[in-house]
Design an enzyme around this catalytic site. Structure first.
Site, mmCIF file in Angstrom:
data_model
loop_
_atom_site.group_PDB
_atom_site.id
_atom_site.type_symbol
_atom_site.label_atom_id
_atom_site.label_comp_id
_atom_site.label_asym_id
_atom_site.label_seq_id
_atom_site.Cartn_x
_atom_site.Cartn_y
_atom_site.Cartn_z
ATOM 1 N N LYS A 35 0.843 -1.209 0.000
ATOM 2 C CA LYS A 35 0.000 0.000 0.000
ATOM 3 C C LYS A 35 0.872 1.251 0.000
ATOM 4 O O LYS A 35 2.067 1.182 0.312
ATOM 5 C CB LYS A 35 -0.915 -0.017 1.224
ATOM 6 N N ARG A 133 -10.683 -0.150 14.627
ATOM 7 C CA ARG A 133 -10.462 0.719 13.484
ATOM 8 C C ARG A 133 -11.331 0.120 12.381
ATOM 9 O O ARG A 133 -12.539 0.105 12.532
ATOM 10 C CB ARG A 133 -8.948 0.737 13.146
ATOM 11 N N HIS A 165 -6.359 -7.334 12.357
ATOM 12 C CA HIS A 165 -5.127 -6.539 12.444
ATOM 13 C C HIS A 165 -4.853 -6.249 13.915
ATOM 14 O O HIS A 165 -5.765 -5.919 14.670
ATOM 15 C CB HIS A 165 -5.322 -5.257 11.637
ATOM 16 N N ARG A 221 1.337 -10.926 7.117
ATOM 17 C CA ARG A 221 0.957 -9.774 6.294
ATOM 18 C C ARG A 221 1.863 -8.577 6.606
ATOM 19 O O ARG A 221 1.400 -7.526 7.037
ATOM 20 C CB ARG A 221 -0.516 -9.452 6.619
ATOM 21 N N TYR A 264 15.282 30.971 6.191
ATOM 22 C CA TYR A 264 14.173 31.761 6.743
ATOM 23 C C TYR A 264 14.312 31.999 8.246
ATOM 24 O O TYR A 264 14.652 31.085 8.999
ATOM 25 C CB TYR A 264 12.834 31.059 6.517
ATOM 26 N N CYS A 311 13.531 24.189 4.053
ATOM 27 C CA CYS A 311 12.521 24.861 3.232
ATOM 28 C C CYS A 311 11.770 23.837 2.391
ATOM 29 O O CYS A 311 12.023 22.645 2.489
ATOM 30 C CB CYS A 311 13.193 25.892 2.333
ATOM 31 N N ASP A 313 11.978 23.225 -0.773
ATOM 32 C CA ASP A 313 12.767 22.583 -1.822
ATOM 33 C C ASP A 313 14.238 22.405 -1.481
ATOM 34 O O ASP A 313 14.962 21.781 -2.234
ATOM 35 C CB ASP A 313 12.739 23.444 -3.097
HETATM 36 C C1 LIG Z 1 -0.429 -1.562 6.856
HETATM 37 C C2 LIG Z 1 -1.029 -2.841 7.246
HETATM 38 C C3 LIG Z 1 -0.223 -3.984 7.436
HETATM 39 C C4 LIG Z 1 1.290 -3.947 7.457
HETATM 40 O O1 LIG Z 1 1.725 -3.458 8.706
HETATM 41 P P1 LIG Z 1 3.292 -3.378 9.074
HETATM 42 O O2 LIG Z 1 3.321 -2.917 10.483
HETATM 43 O O3 LIG Z 1 3.896 -2.374 8.123
HETATM 44 O O4 LIG Z 1 3.844 -4.719 8.881
HETATM 45 C C5 LIG Z 1 -0.855 -5.192 7.653
HETATM 46 N N1 LIG Z 1 -2.199 -5.275 7.719
HETATM 47 C C6 LIG Z 1 -3.000 -4.199 7.581
HETATM 48 C C7 LIG Z 1 -4.466 -4.352 7.693
HETATM 49 C C8 LIG Z 1 -2.445 -2.941 7.363
HETATM 50 O O5 LIG Z 1 -3.233 -1.870 7.257
#
Ligand SMILES: *Cc1c(COP(=O)(O)O)cnc(C)c1O
Length: 388
Positions: A35, A133, A165, A221, A264, A311, A313
């Site tokens: 992602k 969540r 998760h 995952r 700045y 800054c 850039d």
């Molecule tokens: C982002 C995400 C992961 C990966 O998490 P890490 O801590 O980067 O390994 C796994 N499952 C879900 C649902 C996530 O949103």
């Protein structure tokens, strides 16, 4: 060849190595999370590299991210788990994306899309086991389970997987990890009893994949560990190799007289006659402005302090009175693997109170991604560049 102003060099060999570390540590197959443009590393080259390295599946947040991978020819299983009202479920069904469902209303929308398109949708039950969540809420679960099982039995969906998760995966011994796993196992038992046994179950993010093999079900995952960053620094680096090195070109070298302010608001006043370098990297490129006065960069073998405000850039570093032999066009390493004392994304994160996930995923669109090690991971050319 002239160097781009900013380069993120991504070592696909390191990414392949990290997939191997995750498979060995967890004893399970890997769904690599790509992602957010693979945490800033480039979704497509990373997807190809992880699959070549033995990852079984890919995970993303949005269906649009999954669709882009399919359009580019990635045919491995892809699961997407974050949907907003109006999400293109029909497109996802046509692409064979596994749609992870977090509510009855998402299930209803997917069933409607399946009826409209005349095709069965591949789905995952994403169960809220304590993160609060996304995921199917506790008070919806019984109803959701009955409805998804019914849709599975009548063929409008194929329930392929169940997932949850972890809220405290980075605290491996926290009892919430076990409680969440038990709740997911109970949800899987519910689905099985209703005639829709998931074939694939997954729980573990990076920290759990590395430290809690007992929580691995069919897949782990991981995201951040694929990119070589330890998710549990207190337990070491697990042999992971950071994949991204961010470098920027020195645009100018100039003298600044004692007493002159730099950048700045003149937050830094030269304490002596000195020479500074203007580096072509700023907060629009992912260098947090909060690092002003706290960033250190490596030029050649030496480390130099950033001075004054960062800054949009550019940022300025003090080379010292003799200029240290640094020249316009030289490369400044902003962060990398940390080998031989170089700066790391974790140094930045620690300095400003965040995590390196945020640092790498903020690397901006002006930064040219350059890939190393494609041959090593069985992909075509040795090096490719994509300007974004
Ligand atoms: C982002 C995400 C992961 C990966 O998490 P890490 O801590 O980067 O390994 C796994 N499952 C879900 C649902 C996530 O949103």
């Amino acid at each position: 060849m002239t160097s781009p102003a900013l380069t993120a060099t991504v070592d696909l060999g390191a990414i392949a190595h990290n997939v191997g570390v995750l498979r060995a540590a967890s004893g399970a197959d890997v769904m690599a999370v790509v992602k957010a443009d693979a945490y800033g590393h480039g979704a497509l080259p990373v997807a190809r590299a992880v699959l070549a390295a033995g990852a079984a599946e890919l995970g993303v947040a949005h269906l649009t991210e999954a669709a882009a991978l399919r359009a580019a020819g990635i045919d491995a299983p892809i699961t997407a788990w974050l949907h907003t009202p109006g999400a293109d479920f029909a497109g996802a069904i046509a692409d064979g994306i596994d749609i992870a469902l977090s509510s009855i209303s998402q299930l209803d929308a997917v069933i409607a899309a399946a009826h409209r398109t005349g095709r069965s949708a591949v789905v995952t039950a994403k169960v809220d086991t304590g993160l609060n969540r996304s995921g199917v809420a506790v008070d919806e679960w019984a109803d959701f389970a009955e409805r998804v099982a019914k849709a599975h039995v009548d063929g409008s969906v194929a329930l392929r997987a169940a997932m949850c998760h972890l809220a405290r995966g980075d605290e491996p011994d926290h009892p919430l990890n076990d409680a969440q796993a038990q709740r997911l196992d109970a949800a899987v038992a519910d689905l099985t009893r209703l005639g829709a046994a998931p074939q694939v179950v997954h729980i573990a993010n990076s920290p759990a994949a590395l430290t809690r093999p007992d929580l691995a079900r069919d897949l782990v995952r991981p995201g951040i560990a694929v990119y070589g960053r330890t998710p549990v620094p207190a337990r070491g680096d697990f042999g992971l190799i950071p994949a991204m090195t961010l470098t920027a070109t020195i645009a100018l070298v100039k003298r600044v007289a004692a007493g002159q302010g730099v950048s700045y608001s003149e937050t830094w006043i030269a304490p002596r006659d000195t020479v500074v370098a203007v580096v072509a990297a700023g907060y629009a490129d992912g260098v947090p402005r909060l690092l002003s006065g706290r960033i250190r960069v490596r030029i050649g073998e030496r480390m130099f302090d950033g001075v004054g405000r960062i800054c949009m850039d550019q940022l300025v570093v003090d080379l010292g009175p003799d200029g240290a032999g640094v020249r316009e066009g030289d490369q400044a390493e902003l962060f990398g693997t940390g080998a031989s004392g170089g700066p790391t994304a974790k140094d930045w994160a620690d300095a400003i109170g965040t995590i390196d996930y945020e640092i790498v995923s903020q690397v901006g669109t002006r930064v040219v991604r350059r890939y190393l090690g494609e041959r090593q991971v069985g992909l075509a050319a040795e090096t490719t560049e994509t300007g974004q």
